[in-house]
Scaffold this motif. Structure first.
Motif, mmCIF file in Angstrom:
data_model
loop_
_atom_site.group_PDB
_atom_site.id
_atom_site.type_symbol
_atom_site.label_atom_id
_atom_site.label_comp_id
_atom_site.label_asym_id
_atom_site.label_seq_id
_atom_site.Cartn_x
_atom_site.Cartn_y
_atom_site.Cartn_z
ATOM 1 N N THR A 96 -2.242 -3.858 13.066
ATOM 2 C CA THR A 96 -1.137 -4.788 12.829
ATOM 3 C C THR A 96 -1.363 -5.606 11.566
ATOM 4 O OG1 THR A 96 0.067 -6.692 13.727
ATOM 5 C CG2 THR A 96 -2.234 -6.479 14.397
ATOM 6 N N ASN A 97 -0.243 -6.086 11.011
ATOM 7 C CA ASN A 97 -0.365 -7.016 9.883
ATOM 8 C C ASN A 97 -0.510 -8.463 10.371
ATOM 9 O OD1 ASN A 97 2.243 -8.038 10.496
ATOM 10 N ND2 ASN A 97 3.243 -6.629 9.077
ATOM 11 N N ALA A 98 -0.449 -8.654 11.675
ATOM 12 C CA ALA A 98 -0.752 -9.933 12.337
ATOM 13 C C ALA A 98 0.319 -11.010 12.186
ATOM 14 C CB ALA A 98 -2.105 -10.485 11.885
ATOM 15 N N ILE A 118 -6.748 -5.455 11.992
ATOM 16 C CA ILE A 118 -5.785 -6.334 11.325
ATOM 17 C C ILE A 118 -5.883 -6.121 9.814
ATOM 18 C CG2 ILE A 118 -5.177 -8.750 10.899
ATOM 19 C CD1 ILE A 118 -6.221 -9.304 13.781
ATOM 20 N N SER A 119 -4.731 -5.908 9.178
ATOM 21 C CA SER A 119 -4.723 -5.723 7.724
ATOM 22 C C SER A 119 -4.671 -7.079 7.061
ATOM 23 C CB SER A 119 -3.482 -4.950 7.284
ATOM 24 O OG SER A 119 -3.497 -3.709 7.887
ATOM 25 N N LEU A 120 -5.602 -7.319 6.185
ATOM 26 C CA LEU A 120 -5.608 -8.588 5.439
ATOM 27 C C LEU A 120 -6.240 -8.295 4.088
ATOM 28 C CD1 LEU A 120 -5.042 -11.647 5.595
ATOM 29 C CD2 LEU A 120 -7.366 -11.954 6.433
ATOM 30 N N ILE A 187 -11.118 -0.285 2.163
ATOM 31 C CA ILE A 187 -10.493 1.052 2.184
ATOM 32 C C ILE A 187 -10.019 1.416 0.784
ATOM 33 C CG2 ILE A 187 -8.601 2.425 3.188
ATOM 34 C CD1 ILE A 187 -8.554 0.441 5.535
ATOM 35 N N GLU A 188 -10.397 2.611 0.348
ATOM 36 C CA GLU A 188 -9.878 3.076 -0.951
ATOM 37 C C GLU A 188 -8.413 3.466 -0.827
ATOM 38 O OE1 GLU A 188 -14.030 4.860 -2.870
ATOM 39 O OE2 GLU A 188 -12.556 6.235 -2.050
ATOM 40 N N LEU A 189 -7.628 3.001 -1.774
ATOM 41 C CA LEU A 189 -6.200 3.295 -1.791
ATOM 42 C C LEU A 189 -5.962 4.792 -1.977
ATOM 43 C CD1 LEU A 189 -3.314 1.926 -2.039
ATOM 44 C CD2 LEU A 189 -3.576 2.300 -4.485
ATOM 45 N N MET A 190 -5.112 5.349 -1.138
ATOM 46 C CA MET A 190 -4.746 6.765 -1.298
ATOM 47 C C MET A 190 -3.385 6.852 -1.982
ATOM 48 S SD MET A 190 -5.864 8.110 2.468
ATOM 49 C CE MET A 190 -5.711 6.548 3.307
ATOM 50 N N PRO A 191 -3.190 7.838 -2.849
ATOM 51 C CA PRO A 191 -1.924 7.922 -3.600
ATOM 52 C C PRO A 191 -0.785 8.481 -2.748
ATOM 53 C CG PRO A 191 -3.367 9.726 -4.225
ATOM 54 C CD PRO A 191 -4.138 8.901 -3.237
HETATM 55 N N1 SAM Z 1 1.574 -2.535 9.509
HETATM 56 C C1 SAM Z 1 0.310 -2.329 10.096
HETATM 57 C C2 SAM Z 1 -0.790 -2.817 9.182
HETATM 58 O O1 SAM Z 1 -0.521 -3.130 8.036
HETATM 59 O O2 SAM Z 1 -1.919 -2.871 9.667
HETATM 60 C C3 SAM Z 1 0.025 -0.904 10.509
HETATM 61 C C4 SAM Z 1 0.475 0.191 9.577
HETATM 62 S S1 SAM Z 1 -0.275 0.174 7.981
HETATM 63 C C5 SAM Z 1 0.492 1.574 7.251
HETATM 64 C C6 SAM Z 1 -1.943 0.669 8.375
HETATM 65 C C7 SAM Z 1 -2.954 0.514 7.293
HETATM 66 O O3 SAM Z 1 -2.641 1.405 6.249
HETATM 67 C C8 SAM Z 1 -3.057 -0.865 6.659
HETATM 68 O O4 SAM Z 1 -4.387 -1.323 6.794
HETATM 69 C C9 SAM Z 1 -2.728 -0.637 5.206
HETATM 70 O O5 SAM Z 1 -3.465 -1.452 4.355
HETATM 71 C C10 SAM Z 1 -3.084 0.824 5.044
HETATM 72 N N2 SAM Z 1 -2.414 1.517 3.942
HETATM 73 C C11 SAM Z 1 -1.097 1.583 3.653
HETATM 74 N N3 SAM Z 1 -0.882 2.361 2.571
HETATM 75 C C12 SAM Z 1 -2.096 2.800 2.161
HETATM 76 C C13 SAM Z 1 -2.549 3.663 1.114
HETATM 77 N N4 SAM Z 1 -1.714 4.210 0.274
HETATM 78 N N5 SAM Z 1 -3.878 3.893 1.009
HETATM 79 C C14 SAM Z 1 -4.768 3.342 1.871
HETATM 80 N N6 SAM Z 1 -4.399 2.531 2.901
HETATM 81 C C15 SAM Z 1 -3.081 2.267 3.031
#
Ligand code: SAM
Ligand code: SF4
Length: 324
Positions: A96-98, A118-120, A187-191
């Motif tokens: 969740t984004n919390a 939790i995404s932060l 977490i490394e960003l995925m394209p």
């Molecule tokens: N909305 C919730 C959240 O943000 O935790 C759940 C869904 S969100 C898509 C799940 C996770 O995916 C989050 O931690 C977010 O940072 C990560 N995320 C989204 N797009 C991403 C990307 N392109 N590469 C890596 N992580 C990504």
């Protein structure tokens, strides 16, 4: 047991229960995005329960609810309670984004939710707003407090470092998580999709070395949650830090998961299009045996690996469409 053509056991299902979100993270959902699935096509709770029951019967033990933002789905607490009652569901977690967590943390825990991610991505109000598009710092912080008070243990904080945006907040995040007893994961960003492709991912390898040195962290073999993160911990074993490195050191050879999108499509890989539509079977009241055969067939479609490095523009699906 579900075993794919490469010999990997699939024992983890991520379930997107909505593709909508109240935030617009700069690397995930574009501003003005409207391509949401129509509610008529959402899997009902009955159908989610059916799919989870069949996965559990086939040996899947871990399930995660995600999205989009899963706390936006109406009656989420009821869904958690229903899934937790299914035989074989050993571990049920939620990402969740919390922003809404303060309203749900207690009831989710009572309903049997085992774990929370939790995404932060930042701590400062300015940076949170810059990344998610709106000022939700206070809501997120209340959500974090509520999660602790509700009794969730080993809460994971997920941070995606972005060059020039939040990478200077990594140390502050380490200290915040140390103080609060949270597990921090970078977490490394995925394209995935144009939004993510606009950003340059940050290679975590030099950061792993620097933080290990600075905070005296040592690699541990333990896995926490059965996922791809590799963990480091301090001498006192009071702080854990995980790294998920799909770009600089991919872990496809041990991938143990598939994803169910809100419309009932099973996606075999975040970075590939291999998929199987379960919705028609559910609509036609397929038997348990037919569903299990379909799931087994789908698992055979799981590709060997993503190609984020080789073909960085290939994946047009954003993360929230598949379920992160
Ligand atoms: N909305 C919730 C959240 O943000 O935790 C759940 C869904 S969100 C898509 C799940 C996770 O995916 C989050 O931690 C977010 O940072 C990560 N995320 C989204 N797009 C991403 C990307 N392109 N590469 C890596 N992580 C990504
Ligand atoms: Fe929403 Fe999560 Fe995507 Fe951010 S990462 S836009 S919170 S689904």
């Amino acid at each position: 047991m579900l075993i794919d053509t490469y010999g990997r056991t699939v024992d983890y299902l991520r379930i997107s229960i909505t593709d909508r979100c109240d935030l617009r993270c700069t690397y995930c959902m574009p501003k003005g995005f409207t391509e949401f699935e129509k509610p008529d096509h959402w899997l009902s709770f009955d159908n989610i329960e059916r799919v989870v029951t069949q996965f559990a019967a086939l040996g899947t033990k871990r399930f995660r609810l995600t999205g989009g933002e899963p706390l936006l789905r109406k009656n989420i607490v009821e869904l958690v309670a229903r899934l937790k009652r299914i035989d074989g569901v050993e571990d049920l977690s939620l990402s969740t984004n919390a922003t809404q967590l303060v309203h749900y943390a207690h009831d989710l825990r009572q309903a049997g939710l085992d774990r929370l991610n939790i995404s932060l991505d930042a701590l400062t109000q300015k940076n949170i707003q810059k990344i998610v598009g709106t000022d939700v710092q206070a809501k997120i912080m209340s959500g974090l407090r509520a999660a602790k008070e509700a009794g969730f243990k080993q809460i994971k904080i997920n941070m995606v470092p972005l060059a020039g945006i939040n990478d200077h907040e990594i140390d502050a995040m380490v200290e915040f998580c140390m103080e609060n007893g949270f597990i921090l994961r970078l977490i490394e960003l995925m394209p995935m999709g144009a939004t993510a492709q606009r950003h340059q991912y940050i290679n975590l390898q030099p950061i792993i070395a620097r933080l290990s040195d600075q905070y005296d962290l040592h690699p541990t073999e333990d896995s926490y949650g059965g996922g791809p993160a590799r963990y480091w911990q301090n001498q006192q074993k009071t702080f854990l830090m995980g790294y998920i490195t799909p770009m600089s050191q991919h872990f496809c050879q041990t991938c143990n998961r598939v994803r169910l999108a809100v419309d009932g499509t099973l996606y075999m890989c975040l970075g590939q299009d291999h998929q199987y539509a379960l919705a028609p079977l559910l609509k036609n009241h397929a038997s348990d045996q037919e569903l299990q055969m379909a799931i087994q067939h789908a698992i055979q479609l799981k590709p060997l690996k993503h190609e984020f490095q080789e073909k960085p523009k290939k994946m047009i699906r954003i993360m929230s469409m598949t379920g992160g």
